[in-house]
Design a protein around this motif. Structure first.
Motif, PDB file in Angstrom:
ATOM      1  N   ASP A  51      -1.192  -0.227  16.419  1.00 39.94           N
ATOM      2  CA  ASP A  51      -2.453   0.771  16.881  1.00 39.94           C
ATOM      3  C   ASP A  51      -2.896   0.612  18.145  1.00 39.94           C
ATOM      4  O   ASP A  51      -3.281  -0.245  18.832  1.00 39.94           O
ATOM      5  CB  ASP A  51      -3.477   0.028  15.822  1.00 39.94           C
ATOM      6  CG  ASP A  51      -5.004   0.830  16.239  1.00 39.94           C
ATOM      7  OD1 ASP A  51      -5.019   2.045  16.794  1.00 39.94           O
ATOM      8  OD2 ASP A  51      -5.886   0.500  15.554  1.00 39.94           O
ATOM      9  N   ARG A 107       4.453  -2.618  11.077  1.00 38.44           N
ATOM     10  CA  ARG A 107       3.819  -1.433  11.022  1.00 38.44           C
ATOM     11  C   ARG A 107       3.766  -0.627  12.351  1.00 38.44           C
ATOM     12  O   ARG A 107       4.130  -1.242  13.147  1.00 38.44           O
ATOM     13  CB  ARG A 107       2.377  -2.074  10.682  1.00 38.44           C
ATOM     14  CG  ARG A 107       2.266  -3.352   9.809  1.00 38.44           C
ATOM     15  CD  ARG A 107       2.775  -3.084   8.289  1.00 38.44           C
ATOM     16  NE  ARG A 107       2.400  -4.083   7.386  1.00 38.44           N
ATOM     17  CZ  ARG A 107       3.188  -4.130   6.030  1.00 38.44           C
ATOM     18  NH1 ARG A 107       3.791  -2.851   5.873  1.00 38.44           N
ATOM     19  NH2 ARG A 107       2.876  -5.274   5.431  1.00 38.44           N
ATOM     20  N   VAL A 108       3.137   0.484  12.151  1.00 36.22           N
ATOM     21  CA  VAL A 108       2.885   1.356  13.296  1.00 36.22           C
ATOM     22  C   VAL A 108       1.661   0.671  14.231  1.00 36.22           C
ATOM     23  O   VAL A 108       0.873   0.348  13.639  1.00 36.22           O
ATOM     24  CB  VAL A 108       2.565   2.713  12.829  1.00 36.22           C
ATOM     25  CG1 VAL A 108       2.101   3.530  14.283  1.00 36.22           C
ATOM     26  CG2 VAL A 108       3.737   3.397  12.251  1.00 36.22           C
ATOM     27  N   TRP A 128      -3.524   0.506   7.885  1.00 31.82           N
ATOM     28  CA  TRP A 128      -2.855   1.437   9.041  1.00 31.82           C
ATOM     29  C   TRP A 128      -4.243   2.677   9.211  1.00 31.82           C
ATOM     30  O   TRP A 128      -3.845   3.919   9.010  1.00 31.82           O
ATOM     31  CB  TRP A 128      -1.798   2.203   8.326  1.00 31.82           C
ATOM     32  CG  TRP A 128      -1.727   2.530   6.794  1.00 31.82           C
ATOM     33  CD1 TRP A 128      -1.472   1.851   5.774  1.00 31.82           C
ATOM     34  CD2 TRP A 128      -1.897   3.638   6.309  1.00 31.82           C
ATOM     35  NE1 TRP A 128      -1.391   2.560   4.678  1.00 31.82           N
ATOM     36  CE2 TRP A 128      -1.999   3.922   4.947  1.00 31.82           C
ATOM     37  CE3 TRP A 128      -2.295   5.043   7.026  1.00 31.82           C
ATOM     38  CZ2 TRP A 128      -2.224   4.865   4.285  1.00 31.82           C
ATOM     39  CZ3 TRP A 128      -2.859   6.400   6.204  1.00 31.82           C
ATOM     40  CH2 TRP A 128      -2.490   6.143   4.811  1.00 31.82           C
ATOM     41  N   VAL A 132      -3.522   5.583  11.559  1.00 38.59           N
ATOM     42  CA  VAL A 132      -2.586   6.508  11.406  1.00 38.59           C
ATOM     43  C   VAL A 132      -3.053   7.821  10.760  1.00 38.59           C
ATOM     44  O   VAL A 132      -3.648   7.502   9.846  1.00 38.59           O
ATOM     45  CB  VAL A 132      -1.378   5.782  10.622  1.00 38.59           C
ATOM     46  CG1 VAL A 132      -0.360   7.093  10.347  1.00 38.59           C
ATOM     47  CG2 VAL A 132      -0.867   4.807  11.419  1.00 38.59           C
ATOM     48  N   TRP A 172       3.071  -2.047   0.136  1.00 41.58           N
ATOM     49  CA  TRP A 172       2.905  -2.291   1.432  1.00 41.58           C
ATOM     50  C   TRP A 172       3.011  -3.798   1.756  1.00 41.58           C
ATOM     51  O   TRP A 172       3.406  -4.090   3.103  1.00 41.58           O
ATOM     52  CB  TRP A 172       1.391  -1.803   1.808  1.00 41.58           C
ATOM     53  CG  TRP A 172       0.662  -2.109   2.947  1.00 41.58           C
ATOM     54  CD1 TRP A 172      -0.064  -2.886   3.477  1.00 41.58           C
ATOM     55  CD2 TRP A 172       0.935  -1.464   4.150  1.00 41.58           C
ATOM     56  NE1 TRP A 172      -0.334  -3.123   4.813  1.00 41.58           N
ATOM     57  CE2 TRP A 172       0.270  -2.152   5.272  1.00 41.58           C
ATOM     58  CE3 TRP A 172       1.852  -0.317   4.379  1.00 41.58           C
ATOM     59  CZ2 TRP A 172       0.510  -1.474   6.691  1.00 41.58           C
ATOM     60  CZ3 TRP A 172       1.754   0.386   5.846  1.00 41.58           C
ATOM     61  CH2 TRP A 172       1.121  -0.389   6.966  1.00 41.58           C
ATOM     62  N   SER A 193       6.998   6.956   9.600  1.00 40.92           N
ATOM     63  CA  SER A 193       6.367   5.809  10.322  1.00 40.92           C
ATOM     64  C   SER A 193       7.074   5.629  11.774  1.00 40.92           C
ATOM     65  O   SER A 193       6.355   5.444  12.944  1.00 40.92           O
ATOM     66  CB  SER A 193       6.430   4.427   9.667  1.00 40.92           C
ATOM     67  OG  SER A 193       5.703   4.571   8.345  1.00 40.92           O
TER      68      SER A 193
END
Length: 446
Positions: free
Chosen positions: A188, A185-186, A50, A53, A159, A211
């Protein structure tokens, strides 16, 4: 094996993330020998996942004091303590230099596949604590290795095991079949390929934490951009919208954390995201290249192009089956720690100061530390993990006074009266001079 020969063995630390490396620094400062086993090829492999972030804690709160002392002789320059790093910054400018300073005490491509006592499975009592730990390791080159340790600290985090979309805690029906349309996941959106995947598309975001806020804010930014026309988000919440949904805002003592919630709120108010409340996902159905979410009550959302599931993380306990753990039945956190971090009770994410005693298990000298110690609770900050390993290192070195000393103060969220994480009613909260939720001032987290 005699106690003296066991004492000569290293303390194995699982994971070269922020807390694992901090543990190695504290153990080194105490004259103990750490051996850090990292499954990835570099330090902070999970953090790098990540990298895009930005943390809501500044540099001054994500660098461990013992680690900083270890780095000082290497010529390392500390970043501006008031600046906010991204995950990539944290890994490149702090974690990797720290791992380099530890040298051969960190091994990469070493995945722990099992932990036990030498010659003792979890059933056997006889002479158990006199035996060293045995740690099974699978290396990236295919080699298998058996290591011995005087103690084990599992800082492997959570994770690798994100929670599913299904509101029951199990994968929603059809979730696995729709994997090509789901991210856990967030996204990208600075990556051109990822940006193209979401630009002009309709994306559902499931989750209510930082998140989810980050994902909603990022999608809203994309919608405002020249290449993002038609980008829309659907925010799927398992509960309703309340005053605490977006966090503490300006009242949060971590301003960047408060700003995340405000950015998510702006995304909704400006029409870039539609909030769907009380929606507990039961199934994910394919509709050509799109997916449809179906709730337990039968409601069906309009088809979306992408689904981002940010419903939390959970610990991987599969390689600890021969270790005697005492875990809370709900959070999967150490039983003494769980009441202090339980989001069902701590409406502002309160974290009481804690250390080796709350982290102890029936298996002496084995500890879950860092994010993994919190099990499924979403309330962890790096500062908490650094204090944990300071206390554990002191305990292992035979310094009970230092191990029991409290050296932790955390910033408040500015939110009391409902965690926003579960659907249970918020408990009655007593306000007094010691701060949010009736706990020592500064003891609130999210």
């Amino acid at each position: 094996m005699s106690a003296s020969s066991t004492a000569a063995l290293p303390v194995i630390v699982i994971g070269a993330g922020p807390v694992g490396l901090a543990a190695a620094a504290h153990l080194t400062a105490r004259g103990l020998t750490p051996l850090v086993l990292e499954a990835g090829p570099v330090a902070g492999s999970a953090v790098r996942a990540w990298a895009h972030v930005r943390l809501f804690s500044p540099w001054g709160e994500v660098i461990d004091p013992a680690a900083e002392k270890l780095l000082a002789p290497t010529g390392w320059t500390a970043p501006d303590p008031s600046a906010y790093p991204t995950g990539g910054d944290w890994a490149d400018r702090y974690l990797q230099p720290l791992a380099d300073a530890l040298g051969e005490r960190v091994r990469y491509g070493a995945r722990v596949t099992g932990v036990s006592r030498a010659g003792r499975d979890r059933i056997v009592d006889a002479d158990r604590e006199a035996q060293p730990f045995v740690v099974h390791v699978a290396h990236a080159d295919g080699r298998q290795e058996l290591l011995s340790a005087r103690a084990v600290l599992d800082a492997s985090g959570t994770w690798s095991t994100p929670s599913p979309a299904g509101a029951s805690g199990l994968p929603a029906l059809g979730e696995e079949a729709a994997a090509d349309r789901i991210a856990y996941r967030v996204p990208d959106l600075t990556d051109p390929a990822v940006r193209a995947r979401y630009a002009g598309k309709r994306t559902a975001v499931i989750g209510t934490g930082a998140s989810a806020f980050t994902a909603l804010a990022s999608l809203a930014d994309l919608a405002r951009a020249a290449d993002g026309g038609g980008t829309r988000a659907v925010w799927v919440l398992r509960r309703g919208l309340t005053g605490s949904t977006y966090g503490g805002g300006a009242a949060d003592q971590l301003p960047a954390r408060g700003a995340l919630g405000l950015a998510a709120k702006a995304a909704v108010e400006q029409g870039h995201a539609d909030a769907v409340t009380g929606f507990r996902t039961e199934s994910v159905e394919r509709d050509g290249d799109r997916v449809v979410l179906v709730a337990e009550d039968g409601r069906r959302l309009d088809a979306v192009d992408e689904l981002v599931v940010l419903t939390g993380l959970r610990p991987d306990l599969s390689f600890l089956s021969e270790v005697r753990l005492d875990l809370d039945e709900r959070l999967q956190a150490p039983v003494e720690l769980a009441p202090l971090i339980d989001p069902n009770q701590h409406s502002c994410g309160t974290v009481y100061p804690h250390g080796h005693r709350e982290l102890a298990h029936p298996e002496r000298d084995f500890y879950l530390v860092g994010m993994k110690s919190y099990g499924r609770a979403p309330t962890f900050l790096a500062l908490t993990g650094y204090e944990q390993v300071r206390s554990v290192a002191a305990a292992l070195s035979g310094d009970p006074a230092a191990a029991d000393r409290v050296e932790l103060a955390l910033p408040e969220t500015g939110v009391c009266g409902g965690s926003g994480l579960f659907d249970t009613p918020a408990p009655t909260v007593r306000q007094n001079k010691v701060g949010c939720c009736g706990t020592p001032a500064g003891g609130c987290d999210t």
